[in-house]
Scaffold this motif. Structure first.
Motif, mmCIF file in Angstrom:
data_model
loop_
_atom_site.group_PDB
_atom_site.id
_atom_site.type_symbol
_atom_site.label_atom_id
_atom_site.label_comp_id
_atom_site.label_asym_id
_atom_site.label_seq_id
_atom_site.Cartn_x
_atom_site.Cartn_y
_atom_site.Cartn_z
ATOM 1 N N GLN A 3 -35.647 9.436 -25.910
ATOM 2 C CA GLN A 3 -34.813 8.978 -27.024
ATOM 3 C C GLN A 3 -34.371 7.530 -26.828
ATOM 4 O O GLN A 3 -34.382 6.733 -27.758
ATOM 5 N N THR A 4 -33.997 7.197 -25.572
ATOM 6 C CA THR A 4 -33.548 5.841 -25.280
ATOM 7 C C THR A 4 -34.344 5.265 -24.126
ATOM 8 O O THR A 4 -34.789 5.986 -23.237
ATOM 9 N N VAL A 8 -31.603 1.491 -25.097
ATOM 10 C CA VAL A 8 -31.956 1.212 -26.487
ATOM 11 C C VAL A 8 -32.621 2.437 -27.111
ATOM 12 O O VAL A 8 -33.523 3.038 -26.511
ATOM 13 N N ASP A 9 -32.185 2.823 -28.298
ATOM 14 C CA ASP A 9 -32.777 3.956 -29.007
ATOM 15 C C ASP A 9 -34.167 3.548 -29.517
ATOM 16 O O ASP A 9 -34.290 2.664 -30.368
ATOM 17 N N VAL A 10 -35.204 4.172 -28.978
ATOM 18 C CA VAL A 10 -36.578 3.839 -29.373
ATOM 19 C C VAL A 10 -37.231 4.959 -30.166
ATOM 20 O O VAL A 10 -38.424 4.922 -30.429
ATOM 21 N N SER A 11 -36.446 5.965 -30.546
ATOM 22 C CA SER A 11 -37.034 7.128 -31.218
ATOM 23 C C SER A 11 -37.679 6.759 -32.548
ATOM 24 O O SER A 11 -38.690 7.352 -32.940
#
Length: 424
Positions: A3-4, A8-11
């Motif tokens: 998810q992170t 950083v949220d990369v979803s």
């Protein structure tokens, strides 16, 4: 596909578009007939598939256990209906995404691929008539257990070379293109190196559709008995509805015409003609199988499907079917019969009169070969038959065994010619 990444949220760049592409693929009516076994990794459900507390054993351990299983049953294959309309396998696949926890973990690529190929190899060994493939998707590089690229590639090579299972690899994000290419090259499959972000969903779906195009084989292993007696081999295509068609044997790819099959140079594999291969691959859910009847089993006549020919002529002229030549092998009192029917419209062929054009046999007269090499020169005059002047002609062949049920009957080749005389 955590998810992170570094806080950083990369979803939105990876997990969401990747899973949306998979869902769209499973829901696509064109995927009807496919059997899908599915699991996430690294996830210890339904069995351990992680590097902690220790790496899975040889064979992948829990990595070889699908979260959504498939046992080969017709009821477990995807259908054209949606999950809302009762597609049971689609329901299970969609539920897998709903139940999945927040994506997280390292990248134990070796045991994950080991488990996937172990499952696929076992299924292929139990269902040799089906095409079985692994689609391996990752956004990272191997981070634990065995991280040696050649060792990972060898898992794909073993699946392809020793079991006939193709391994396709898809990478994006932080994946390594060289490793993705290595896995696919060793596994006889496709490599797709994609970019994370807004284009991922569409490109991943396109990759899956491309891989689906290889869902059915155009090469089929010949049973051992057929290697020593190629004439005893019969090749049957069964579509997703269970309807069987006996395919026409050809002398080679150059003689394929409207389709059928031919042997490779060593008689160890049957190869489908290009047109037949296209038909099979455009209709997932079927299977192609080469069979050999036991030597002590009395054979029955085999009749092929109709092969269609279209006479294309310039304006003011019309096709006239002129001759049929052929080359056969008919041991003992066996024989081969060539039937034709013709019509100006394909819709009328089914009701057209069927005429016996020629019979090949060794006795009482040897008519096994009827072509330009025959002495005296031989060709069957189709122009003397009813309906000789028509736009379409279809040919059907019946292979009759000997009176005591023995085999060895074979058609090596045939050729049909036509002219374009002026319309009277």
């Amino acid at each position: 596909m955590r998810q992170t990444l570094s806080g950083v949220d990369v979803s939105a760049d990876r997990w969401i578009p990747a899973t949306n592409a998979l869902k769209s693929f499973f829901q696509d009516p064109a995927s009807a007939g496919l059997g899908v076994a599915f699991r996430f990794w690294p996830l210890d459900n339904p069995g351990p598939c992680n590097e902690t507390p220790s790496c899975p054993p040889a064979g992948g351990g829990g990595c070889a256990l699908p979260l959504v299983p498939f046992n080969g049953a017709a009821a477990d294959r995807l259908t054209e209906e949606s999950a809302a309309m009762g597609d049971q396998q689609e329901i299970k696949l969609m539920q897998a995404f709903i139940n999945f926890p927040t994506p997280n973990g390292e990248t134990p690529m070796y045991p994950a691929l080991d488990g996937a190929t172990t499952w696929a190899n076992n299924y292929k060994d139990a269902h040799p008539e089906e095409e079985v493939a692994v689609v391996f998707i990752t956004d990272g590089i191997p981070s634990s257990c065995n991280t040696v690229p050649n060792a990972i590639g060898n898992l794909a090579r073993n699946a392809f070379v020793n079991h006939g299972v193709r391994v396709h690899a898809v990478g994006f994000g932080n994946s390594n293109a060289e490793l993705i290419n290595l896995i696919a090259a060793q596994g006889g499959g496709q490599a797709h190196n994609l970019s994370a972000g807004s284009t991922l969903q569409g490109n991943l779906l396109n990759a899956l559709v491309s891989i689906r195009g290889e869902a059915l084989p155009c090469d089929v292993t010949v049973p051992l008995a057929g290697v020593s007696d190629p004439a005893s081999v019969s090749v049957v295509y069964e579509n997703a509805a269970g309807v069987e068609t006996t395919l026409t044997p050809r002398a080679g790819v150059g003689s394929c015409g409207a389709g059928g099959w031919y042997f490779d140079s060593g008689n160890t594999r049957v190869k489908l003609c290009p047109e037949t291969c296209s038909i099979v691959r455009e209709n997932p859910g079927g299977k192609v199988q080469a069979t050999v009847l036991c030597a002590d089993e009395a054979l029955s006549p085999i009749t092929t499907s109709w092969e269609r020919y279209h006479g294309v002529c310039p304006p003011g002229t019309k096709a006239r079917w002129e001759y049929l030549t052929y080359s056969t092998t008919t041991p003992g009192d066996s024989s081969i019969e060539f039937f034709v029917r013709s019509a100006d419209d394909t819709a009328d062929l089914g009701a057209a009169a069927v005429t016996l054009a020629a019979t090949a046999h060794a006795t009482p007269a040897d008519t096994q070969v009827c072509d330009g090499t025959s002495t005296p020169s031989c060709a069957v005059d189709l122009g003397a038959l009813p309906g000789a002047q028509a736009d379409y002609l279809e040919l059907q062949v019946t292979l009759n065994p000997t009176s005591d049920g023995a085999g060895g009957v074979q058609v090596q080749d045939w050729e049909i010619g036509y002219s374009c005389p002026d319309v009277e």
